[in-house]
Scaffold this motif. Sequence first.
Motif, PDB file in Angstrom:
ATOM      1  N   ALA A 144       6.798 -12.413  -3.418  1.00 51.14           N
ATOM      2  CA  ALA A 144       7.723 -11.590  -4.406  1.00 51.14           C
ATOM      3  C   ALA A 144       6.901 -10.879  -5.623  1.00 51.14           C
ATOM      4  O   ALA A 144       7.071  -9.765  -6.131  1.00 51.14           O
ATOM      5  CB  ALA A 144       8.845 -12.399  -4.828  1.00 51.14           C
ATOM      6  N   CYS A 145       6.039 -11.591  -6.263  1.00 52.93           N
ATOM      7  CA  CYS A 145       5.037 -11.062  -7.165  1.00 52.93           C
ATOM      8  C   CYS A 145       4.320  -9.935  -6.680  1.00 52.93           C
ATOM      9  O   CYS A 145       4.084  -8.856  -7.678  1.00 52.93           O
ATOM     10  CB  CYS A 145       4.238 -12.331  -7.844  1.00 52.93           C
ATOM     11  SG  CYS A 145       5.386 -13.604  -8.928  1.00 52.93           S
ATOM     12  N   LEU A 146       3.612 -10.168  -5.475  1.00 56.78           N
ATOM     13  CA  LEU A 146       2.879  -8.819  -5.127  1.00 56.78           C
ATOM     14  C   LEU A 146       3.847  -7.690  -5.062  1.00 56.78           C
ATOM     15  O   LEU A 146       3.337  -6.756  -5.081  1.00 56.78           O
ATOM     16  CB  LEU A 146       2.201  -9.352  -3.790  1.00 56.78           C
ATOM     17  CG  LEU A 146       1.148  -8.453  -3.099  1.00 56.78           C
ATOM     18  CD1 LEU A 146       0.284  -8.044  -4.175  1.00 56.78           C
ATOM     19  CD2 LEU A 146       0.720  -9.130  -1.975  1.00 56.78           C
ATOM     20  N   MET A 147       5.257  -7.789  -4.163  1.00 58.37           N
ATOM     21  CA  MET A 147       5.850  -6.654  -4.423  1.00 58.37           C
ATOM     22  C   MET A 147       6.111  -6.209  -5.476  1.00 58.37           C
ATOM     23  O   MET A 147       6.542  -4.958  -5.458  1.00 58.37           O
ATOM     24  CB  MET A 147       7.068  -7.146  -3.420  1.00 58.37           C
ATOM     25  CG  MET A 147       6.717  -7.250  -2.101  1.00 58.37           C
ATOM     26  SD  MET A 147       8.314  -7.544  -0.928  1.00 58.37           S
ATOM     27  CE  MET A 147       7.654  -8.349   0.496  1.00 58.37           C
ATOM     28  N   LEU A 148       6.516  -7.065  -6.737  1.00 59.65           N
ATOM     29  CA  LEU A 148       6.873  -6.610  -7.875  1.00 59.65           C
ATOM     30  C   LEU A 148       5.721  -5.847  -8.518  1.00 59.65           C
ATOM     31  O   LEU A 148       6.056  -4.586  -9.018  1.00 59.65           O
ATOM     32  CB  LEU A 148       7.308  -7.682  -8.852  1.00 59.65           C
ATOM     33  CG  LEU A 148       8.653  -8.391  -8.464  1.00 59.65           C
ATOM     34  CD1 LEU A 148       8.781  -9.472  -9.436  1.00 59.65           C
ATOM     35  CD2 LEU A 148       9.566  -7.259  -8.985  1.00 59.65           C
ATOM     36  N   ALA A 149       4.533  -6.130  -8.179  1.00 62.43           N
ATOM     37  CA  ALA A 149       3.220  -5.234  -8.835  1.00 62.43           C
ATOM     38  C   ALA A 149       3.194  -4.098  -8.130  1.00 62.43           C
ATOM     39  O   ALA A 149       3.145  -3.020  -8.527  1.00 62.43           O
ATOM     40  CB  ALA A 149       1.942  -6.129  -8.459  1.00 62.43           C
ATOM     41  N   LEU A 150       3.402  -3.896  -6.789  1.00 60.14           N
ATOM     42  CA  LEU A 150       3.372  -2.877  -6.178  1.00 60.14           C
ATOM     43  C   LEU A 150       4.614  -1.962  -6.174  1.00 60.14           C
ATOM     44  O   LEU A 150       4.279  -0.621  -6.429  1.00 60.14           O
ATOM     45  CB  LEU A 150       3.376  -3.119  -4.394  1.00 60.14           C
ATOM     46  CG  LEU A 150       2.048  -3.606  -3.714  1.00 60.14           C
ATOM     47  CD1 LEU A 150       2.460  -4.022  -2.421  1.00 60.14           C
ATOM     48  CD2 LEU A 150       1.081  -2.628  -3.987  1.00 60.14           C
ATOM     49  N   GLN A 154       7.214   8.172  -3.929  1.00 61.39           N
ATOM     50  CA  GLN A 154       6.713   6.906  -4.817  1.00 61.39           C
ATOM     51  C   GLN A 154       7.985   6.290  -5.433  1.00 61.39           C
ATOM     52  O   GLN A 154       7.769   4.934  -5.647  1.00 61.39           O
ATOM     53  CB  GLN A 154       5.794   7.280  -5.897  1.00 61.39           C
ATOM     54  CG  GLN A 154       4.262   7.926  -5.261  1.00 61.39           C
ATOM     55  CD  GLN A 154       3.674   6.759  -4.467  1.00 61.39           C
ATOM     56  OE1 GLN A 154       3.938   6.595  -3.379  1.00 61.39           O
ATOM     57  NE2 GLN A 154       2.719   6.459  -4.966  1.00 61.39           N
ATOM     58  N   ALA A 155       8.822   7.099  -5.950  1.00 59.33           N
ATOM     59  CA  ALA A 155      10.002   6.223  -6.453  1.00 59.33           C
ATOM     60  C   ALA A 155      10.958   5.499  -5.371  1.00 59.33           C
ATOM     61  O   ALA A 155      11.182   4.402  -5.856  1.00 59.33           O
ATOM     62  CB  ALA A 155      11.021   7.409  -6.974  1.00 59.33           C
ATOM     63  N   LEU A 156      10.935   6.105  -4.459  1.00 57.59           N
ATOM     64  CA  LEU A 156      11.812   5.489  -3.186  1.00 57.59           C
ATOM     65  C   LEU A 156      10.871   4.147  -2.783  1.00 57.59           C
ATOM     66  O   LEU A 156      11.453   3.136  -2.647  1.00 57.59           O
ATOM     67  CB  LEU A 156      11.806   6.273  -1.958  1.00 57.59           C
ATOM     68  CG  LEU A 156      12.584   5.772  -0.865  1.00 57.59           C
ATOM     69  CD1 LEU A 156      14.011   5.353  -1.000  1.00 57.59           C
ATOM     70  CD2 LEU A 156      12.570   6.775   0.447  1.00 57.59           C
ATOM     71  N   VAL A 157       9.718   4.191  -2.659  1.00 64.00           N
ATOM     72  CA  VAL A 157       8.752   3.196  -2.272  1.00 64.00           C
ATOM     73  C   VAL A 157       9.036   2.181  -3.310  1.00 64.00           C
ATOM     74  O   VAL A 157       8.978   1.046  -2.934  1.00 64.00           O
ATOM     75  CB  VAL A 157       7.434   3.502  -1.963  1.00 64.00           C
ATOM     76  CG1 VAL A 157       6.435   2.359  -1.953  1.00 64.00           C
ATOM     77  CG2 VAL A 157       7.364   4.630  -0.922  1.00 64.00           C
ATOM     78  N   GLY A 158       8.905   2.465  -4.708  1.00 62.32           N
ATOM     79  CA  GLY A 158       8.939   1.515  -5.787  1.00 62.32           C
ATOM     80  C   GLY A 158      10.270   0.574  -5.794  1.00 62.32           C
ATOM     81  O   GLY A 158      10.479  -0.299  -5.552  1.00 62.32           O
ATOM     82  N   VAL A 159      11.447   1.448  -5.594  1.00 56.88           N
ATOM     83  CA  VAL A 159      12.727   0.722  -5.377  1.00 56.88           C
ATOM     84  C   VAL A 159      12.782  -0.033  -4.157  1.00 56.88           C
ATOM     85  O   VAL A 159      13.363  -1.178  -4.242  1.00 56.88           O
ATOM     86  CB  VAL A 159      13.902   1.790  -5.209  1.00 56.88           C
ATOM     87  CG1 VAL A 159      15.190   1.456  -4.940  1.00 56.88           C
ATOM     88  CG2 VAL A 159      13.809   2.683  -6.631  1.00 56.88           C
ATOM     89  N   LEU A 173      11.073  -3.386  -4.963  1.00 54.76           N
ATOM     90  CA  LEU A 173      11.833  -4.115  -5.921  1.00 54.76           C
ATOM     91  C   LEU A 173      12.870  -5.132  -4.947  1.00 54.76           C
ATOM     92  O   LEU A 173      13.408  -6.026  -5.150  1.00 54.76           O
ATOM     93  CB  LEU A 173      12.612  -3.098  -7.021  1.00 54.76           C
ATOM     94  CG  LEU A 173      11.651  -2.849  -8.137  1.00 54.76           C
ATOM     95  CD1 LEU A 173      12.362  -1.710  -8.975  1.00 54.76           C
ATOM     96  CD2 LEU A 173      11.191  -3.906  -8.941  1.00 54.76           C
ATOM     97  N   CYS A 174      13.579  -3.976  -4.015  1.00 55.17           N
ATOM     98  CA  CYS A 174      14.579  -4.598  -3.307  1.00 55.17           C
ATOM     99  C   CYS A 174      14.043  -5.911  -2.466  1.00 55.17           C
ATOM    100  O   CYS A 174      14.466  -6.962  -2.294  1.00 55.17           O
ATOM    101  CB  CYS A 174      15.327  -3.690  -2.568  1.00 55.17           C
ATOM    102  SG  CYS A 174      16.141  -2.429  -3.224  1.00 55.17           S
ATOM    103  N   GLY A 175      12.841  -5.509  -2.041  1.00 56.95           N
ATOM    104  CA  GLY A 175      12.279  -6.686  -0.988  1.00 56.95           C
ATOM    105  C   GLY A 175      11.745  -8.093  -1.912  1.00 56.95           C
ATOM    106  O   GLY A 175      12.085  -8.876  -1.333  1.00 56.95           O
ATOM    107  N   ALA A 176      11.172  -7.596  -3.055  1.00 51.84           N
ATOM    108  CA  ALA A 176      11.062  -8.673  -4.052  1.00 51.84           C
ATOM    109  C   ALA A 176      12.402  -9.524  -4.289  1.00 51.84           C
ATOM    110  O   ALA A 176      12.235 -10.727  -4.265  1.00 51.84           O
ATOM    111  CB  ALA A 176      10.383  -8.260  -5.085  1.00 51.84           C
TER     112      ALA A 176
END
Length: 194
Positions: free
Chosen positions: A177-183, A70-75, A78-81
Amino acid sequence: MLSLTIMAITFGVVFLAELPDKTALAGLMLGTRYRASYVFAGVAAAFAVHVALAVAAGSVLTLLPHRLVQALVGVLFLCGAAVLLLKKDHGEDENIKAPADESFWKVSGAGFMLILVAEFGDLTQIMTANLAARYDNPLSVGLGAVLALWTVAGLGILGGRTLMKYVPLRLITKIAACLMLALAGFSLYEALAP
């Protein structure tokens, strides 16, 4: 088990991330020069290969501890956004090497090779791997991603210029980008929550 919710989330994320991408423009260029169905066949096959690789990579991530994934996916979200928000618009009219003749195999082969090379390690492939790791449902993520990529390819090949007249590319990029930030926020919350 197939989940329509996971498919819809994946479709939305991948669709919005791919729409402003150079490969949609490349498909548009090939589609204006050659028979659309030939171009789409090659492009669709290449996207299917990319999704299969991304889902396989994401499925391997699920073998790690849940909080770490989950931490890796979150980071990575964030990078994708950040990539989407910081990407410069260069009016990407890239030179596409056109096939010499217009046979099905030459045209679809050109579309396949173009996408296969251009999309390897692309943002949407990384996002698909993230979603596969996040949801641990490779079938739903794979179908959502491939349908999104095929939809963008079809739009690019058949009517990308018309779509861009009505929906500004910057708006699409900001929504993605907003959708990726939310995820990213949701994934990081899950990683850190007690």
